[in-house]
Design an enzyme around this catalytic site. Sequence first.
Site, PDB file in Angstrom:
ATOM      1  CG  ASN A 208       0.954   2.928 -12.749  1.00  0.00           C
ATOM      2  OD1 ASN A 208       0.423   3.608 -13.621  1.00  0.00           O
ATOM      3  ND2 ASN A 208       0.395   1.818 -12.275  1.00  0.00           N
TER       4      ASN A 208
ATOM      5  CG  ASP B 152      -1.857   1.164   1.310  1.00  0.00           C
ATOM      6  OD1 ASP B 152      -1.619   2.176   0.615  1.00  0.00           O
ATOM      7  OD2 ASP B 152      -2.839   1.084   2.066  1.00  0.00           O
ATOM      8  CB  VAL B 153       2.045   3.508  -2.715  1.00  0.00           C
ATOM      9  CG1 VAL B 153       2.491   2.410  -3.658  1.00  0.00           C
ATOM     10  CG2 VAL B 153       0.719   4.128  -3.155  1.00  0.00           C
TER      11      VAL B 153
ATOM     12  CE1 TYR C 108      -6.273  10.231 -11.669  1.00  0.00           C
ATOM     13  CE2 TYR C 108      -6.779  11.969 -13.252  1.00  0.00           C
ATOM     14  CZ  TYR C 108      -6.147  10.779 -12.933  1.00  0.00           C
ATOM     15  OH  TYR C 108      -5.372  10.135 -13.877  1.00  0.00           O
TER      16      TYR C 108
END
Length: 265
Positions: free
Chosen positions: A101, A74-75, A170
């Site tokens: 990414n 989990d980044v 976003y």
Amino acid sequence: MKAKETKIAIVTGAGSGIGRAVAVELLRTGWSVALAGRREDKLAESAAEAGATTGAGAAHADAGAPQALYVRTDVSRPGDVDALLAAVRDRFGRLDLLFNNAGTFGPGGVPVEELDYAAWRHVVDTNLNGAFLCAQAAYRQMKEQDPQGGRIINNGSISAHTPRPHSVAYTATKHALTGLTKSLSLDGRPYGIAVGQIDIGNAATDMTERMANGVLQANGQLVPEPVMDVTDVARTVRHMAELPLEANVQFATVMATTMPYVGRG
């Protein structure tokens, strides 16, 4: 490639979509790749699609054969990112490329006044904080390793330049990612760390399937949009990745030719 020439990459969000396509492209062209993502079964599918070996360690692999390592990550969690880099060091000894990414669009079509704060935080934690944590860890590794240096490619978006309606979380994170790219690129110069960004528009993935049924435009209409083959994105990333460190693609835009971006129409 000979064993000594094999390059080592990390691809985050490698279990699907663009991440999977890039991981497969790198593996099929001689890179060894650590595939990072939240679902280990999906990472294994990506490695299998490339026909890569997943032996216990580089020392046990066929000489020069590309190796796949998948690490559940989990980044947005610093501990997970540290564990990812430790696994890469243990397995391969160095890092030549991070393709940063992993990301999420968040709840689609939600007006800004109705966007839940928890949803905003989730997008920020994944797209921006996660990208920072991975880049920071990769930067440390590339600075300290011998020979020094490496490359980081951040996955931006067309939305880093021109937003869609109802995409505030976003779009804000992708704008911020551009600042991250520029700062890392500047700070990496003394250490041979090249940093660039690829901004992608309408690659055919699970995330863009809805585009065939119509996407909300700035004028309020729903209009179907064209998409491009995701393998074209993967080849572009590989081109950026395989440049010598003396050269860098600072920003690249790859998009479906007729998508509504230039003029948004």
